[in-house]
Design an enzyme around this catalytic site. Structure first.
Site, PDB file in Angstrom:
ATOM      1  N   THR A 137      55.404  53.206  43.930  1.00 27.50           N
ATOM      2  CA  THR A 137      56.590  52.277  43.309  1.00 27.50           C
ATOM      3  C   THR A 137      56.633  51.797  44.382  1.00 27.50           C
ATOM      4  OG1 THR A 137      57.254  54.022  44.376  1.00 27.50           O
ATOM      5  CG2 THR A 137      57.346  54.361  42.145  1.00 27.50           C
ATOM      6  N   GLY A 138      56.510  51.804  46.313  1.00 30.15           N
ATOM      7  CA  GLY A 138      57.352  51.210  47.087  1.00 30.15           C
ATOM      8  C   GLY A 138      56.551  50.048  46.963  1.00 30.15           C
TER       9      GLY A 138
ATOM     10  N   THR B 159      54.588  58.722  39.908  1.00 27.23           N
ATOM     11  CA  THR B 159      55.044  57.835  40.768  1.00 27.23           C
ATOM     12  C   THR B 159      54.365  56.932  42.269  1.00 27.23           C
ATOM     13  OG1 THR B 159      56.247  58.982  42.216  1.00 27.23           O
ATOM     14  CG2 THR B 159      57.684  58.392  40.069  1.00 27.23           C
TER      15      THR B 159
HETATM   16  N1  LIG Z   1      61.443  59.066  39.253  1.00 29.77           N
HETATM   17  C1  LIG Z   1      62.384  57.674  39.613  1.00 29.77           C
HETATM   18  N2  LIG Z   1      63.651  57.015  38.423  1.00 29.77           N
HETATM   19  C2  LIG Z   1      64.073  55.758  39.159  1.00 29.77           C
HETATM   20  N3  LIG Z   1      63.601  55.575  40.016  1.00 29.77           N
HETATM   21  C3  LIG Z   1      62.881  55.344  41.266  1.00 29.77           C
HETATM   22  C4  LIG Z   1      62.395  56.650  40.869  1.00 29.77           C
HETATM   23  N4  LIG Z   1      61.892  57.315  42.001  1.00 29.77           N
HETATM   24  C5  LIG Z   1      61.567  55.904  42.864  1.00 29.77           C
HETATM   25  N5  LIG Z   1      62.475  54.582  42.471  1.00 29.77           N
HETATM   26  C6  LIG Z   1      62.976  53.463  42.268  1.00 29.77           C
HETATM   27  O1  LIG Z   1      61.039  53.181  42.517  1.00 29.77           O
HETATM   28  C7  LIG Z   1      61.891  52.606  43.818  1.00 29.77           C
HETATM   29  C8  LIG Z   1      60.165  53.233  45.132  1.00 29.77           C
HETATM   30  O2  LIG Z   1      61.386  53.871  45.733  1.00 29.77           O
HETATM   31  P1  LIG Z   1      60.585  54.999  46.399  1.00 29.77           P
HETATM   32  O3  LIG Z   1      61.659  55.935  47.533  1.00 29.77           O
HETATM   33  O4  LIG Z   1      59.819  56.049  45.446  1.00 29.77           O
HETATM   34  O5  LIG Z   1      59.229  54.340  47.149  1.00 29.77           O
HETATM   35  P2  LIG Z   1      58.272  54.577  48.046  1.00 29.77           P
HETATM   36  O6  LIG Z   1      58.428  56.804  48.811  1.00 29.77           O
HETATM   37  O7  LIG Z   1      58.157  54.205  49.163  1.00 29.77           O
HETATM   38  O8  LIG Z   1      56.968  54.738  47.210  1.00 29.77           O
HETATM   39  P3  LIG Z   1      55.612  54.637  47.429  1.00 29.77           P
HETATM   40  O9  LIG Z   1      55.409  55.619  49.018  1.00 29.77           O
HETATM   41  O10 LIG Z   1      54.659  55.701  46.761  1.00 29.77           O
HETATM   42  O11 LIG Z   1      54.794  53.344  47.496  1.00 29.77           O
HETATM   43  C9  LIG Z   1      63.647  52.322  44.310  1.00 29.77           C
HETATM   44  O12 LIG Z   1      63.779  51.560  43.663  1.00 29.77           O
HETATM   45  C10 LIG Z   1      63.642  54.153  44.021  1.00 29.77           C
HETATM   46  O13 LIG Z   1      64.829  53.916  43.813  1.00 29.77           O
END
Ligand SMILES: Nc1ncnc2c1ncn2[C@@H]1O[C@H](COP(=O)(O)OP(=O)(O)OP(=O)(O)O)[C@@H](O)[C@H]1O
Ligand SMILES: Cc1ncc(CO)c(N)n1
Length: 459
Positions: free
Chosen positions: A212-213, A209
């Site tokens: 993702t953000g 992941t």
């Molecule tokens: N395992 C998962 N399955 C489905 N959706 C997920 C999963 N992990 C994260 N998401 C979704 O992905 C998006 C990004 O969320 P997340 O909280 O992971 O961001 P983040 O921590 O800022 O990511 P990063 O720091 O890696 O850039 C949100 O819409 C979240 O709901």
């Protein structure tokens, strides 16, 4: 025609999973032209951040001004903004041009390494978040911004409201990636109306992941650049990120990267599969008399799966709805190639692909000794299985017979053969299945065999 243009103001992740590379992939996957104002270079991989070199704030500001002045910016996002001077420079340029801004308040990488100087936390709150149309903290970031721990959906709701009221962005999305539960739920709060909405998707079980953000916030900016309403842009981003996580890439030894290109690749491969199926169907129609003789009682079908990385289940295999039937002695496809309409032939294909990812197509035809004989003469690899040997526990499991039989046939010759056959069982018609890399290859193999039978019968 207007070409939508989006700008990412963010850092480079040398591993290619997060930061500007994730953002650019996302912009282009959504049909938006992408531009970059680089804020930092990170020496980073899936395991962590080894070093950071910040870009001079004046260079960050000049990058934004350069692209805004000439190319134009319909919407922008910020990612890694590590220092107060960089934030001040970004805020100046954003205010000058007035484009809508999505702020991903990046604080730590997935590995836990910090991406912001501690003294810049206050500047993020005071200078950057107030100019955001949308701000997208994850749970730990929301905790820092709201001033209390965010561990439940209720905490997320409270935090979203506090952030909106105290820091004044228009819309706050507290992301649920770090929370638990079988759904990944994000809380969306609209400051002006005090309204809450939720984004829900099944939680995908993967450690890959990274980014993702970044990709989520870039997708919102892309939607805004395309002229979507904020809510439509946010819903689109949730769909994109869910796909990007479902098809995330098992690369590196830590958190592998999300795959925003999956959004495009899936569509492109699906179109390719239908094109190739249509070519093979034309070949069947041109040889309808010859093939018509070998359509079994259960009818034939021809299937073609997406490339192995994307072929997860029966819905990823295209075939003919209503099968290929015999009509007035001729082979006739009953409908256009469609995904998810065959379980029989698709089951052969998905099993074969586990052993050889290149073999993505198959067609079943009537059993005939002459086919086996002619195929042998042509040098094809042929294997078979015996349905009468099928263990009772396999028989009892719905949909398990074909995978079992296909595996038997593959194991007995040590590779995926060109032809698999079985001689039937009580109530099961014997059949032959021709396998190949594409439907054109499968139909070509079939025609070669049938023509050989024809030639031999003339002597
Ligand atoms: N395992 C998962 N399955 C489905 N959706 C997920 C999963 N992990 C994260 N998401 C979704 O992905 C998006 C990004 O969320 P997340 O909280 O992971 O961001 P983040 O921590 O800022 O990511 P990063 O720091 O890696 O850039 C949100 O819409 C979240 O709901
Ligand atoms: C450069 C960069 N930006 C953002 C993140 C957050 O995922 C990261 N890991 N690296």
């Amino acid at each position: 025609m207007r070409i939508p243009r989006a700008l990412t103001i963010a850092g480079l992740d040398s591993g290619g999973g997060a930061g500007i590379t994730a953002d650019l992939k996302t912009f282009h996957a959504l049909g938006v032209y992408g531009m970059v104002a680089l804020t930092a270079v990170t020496a980073q991989n899936t395991l962590g951040v080894r070093a950071v070199q910040e870009i001079d704030p004046s260079i960050v500001e000049t990058q934004i001004n350069a692209v805004a002045e000439d190319i134009g910016v319909d919407a922008a996002k910020t990612g890694m903004l590590s220092s107060s001077p960089i934030m001040e420079a970004v805020a100046r340029a954003v205010k000058r041009w007035g484009f809508p801004l999505v702020v991903d308040p990046v604080m730590y990488a997935k590995s836990g390494d910090p991406l912001i100087r501690p003294e810049a936390m206050e500047t993020l709150k005071r200078v950057i978040i107030p100019i955001a149309k949308v701000v997208t903290p994850n749970a730990p970031e929301a905790s820092h911004l709201a001033g209390f721990r965010v561990e439940t959906l209720d905490d997320a709701r409270r935090a979203a409201k506090v952030i909106a009221e105290e820091l004044h962005p228009e819309i706050v999305i507290v992301k649920g990636g770090h929370l638990t539960g079988n759904e990944s739920i994000d809380i969306v709060y609209f400051r002006d109306t005090g309204e809450y909405r939720e984004l829900r998707a099944p939680r995908i079980d993967t450690k890959n992941t990274h980014g993702t953000g970044c990709s989520f916030s870039a997708a919102i900016a892309a939607g805004l650049a395309r002229g979507l309403s904020p809510w439509d842009a946010i819903k689109l981003a949730k769909e994109l990120i869910t796909t990007a996580i479902k098809y995330s890439l098992p690369l590196g030894h830590g958190h592998g990267p999300v795959n925003p290109m999956a959004w495009l690749e899936l569509r492109a491969y699906r179109a390719d599969v239908i094109d190739e199926m249509n070519k093979a169907l034309s070949m069947i129609e041109e040889n309808a008399d010859l093939i018509g003789k070998y359509i079994p009682e259960v009818q034939s079908n021809l299937g073609y799966a997406l490339p192995a990385f994307y072929a997860r289940d029966l819905n990823d295999v295209a075939a003919i709805p209503g099968r290929i039937v015999r009509y007035m002695g001729k082979a006739k496809p009953s409908g256009p190639p469609t995904f998810g309409v065959s379980s029989h032939v698709a089951s052969y294909i998905l099993t074969a692909m586990k052993y050889d990812s290149e073999v993505r197509s198959a067609m079943n035809i009537k059993y005939d000794d002459r086919i086996i004989e002619a195929a042998k003469e042509l040098g094809y690899v042929i294997s078979s299985y015996d349905r009468r040997q099928e263990p009772p526990e396999v028989k009892a499991r719905e949909g398990a017979s074909i995978p079992w039989g296909t595996e038997q046939a593959i194991k007995s010759v040590g590779r995926v053969p060109d032809i698999i056959y079985h001689l039937g069982d009580w109530g099961k018609e014997p059949e032959i299945v021709v396998l190949g890399k594409s439907p054109v290859e499968v139909v070509s193999k079939l025609l070669a065999v049938l023509r050989r039978i024809d030639e031999k019968s003339r002597f």
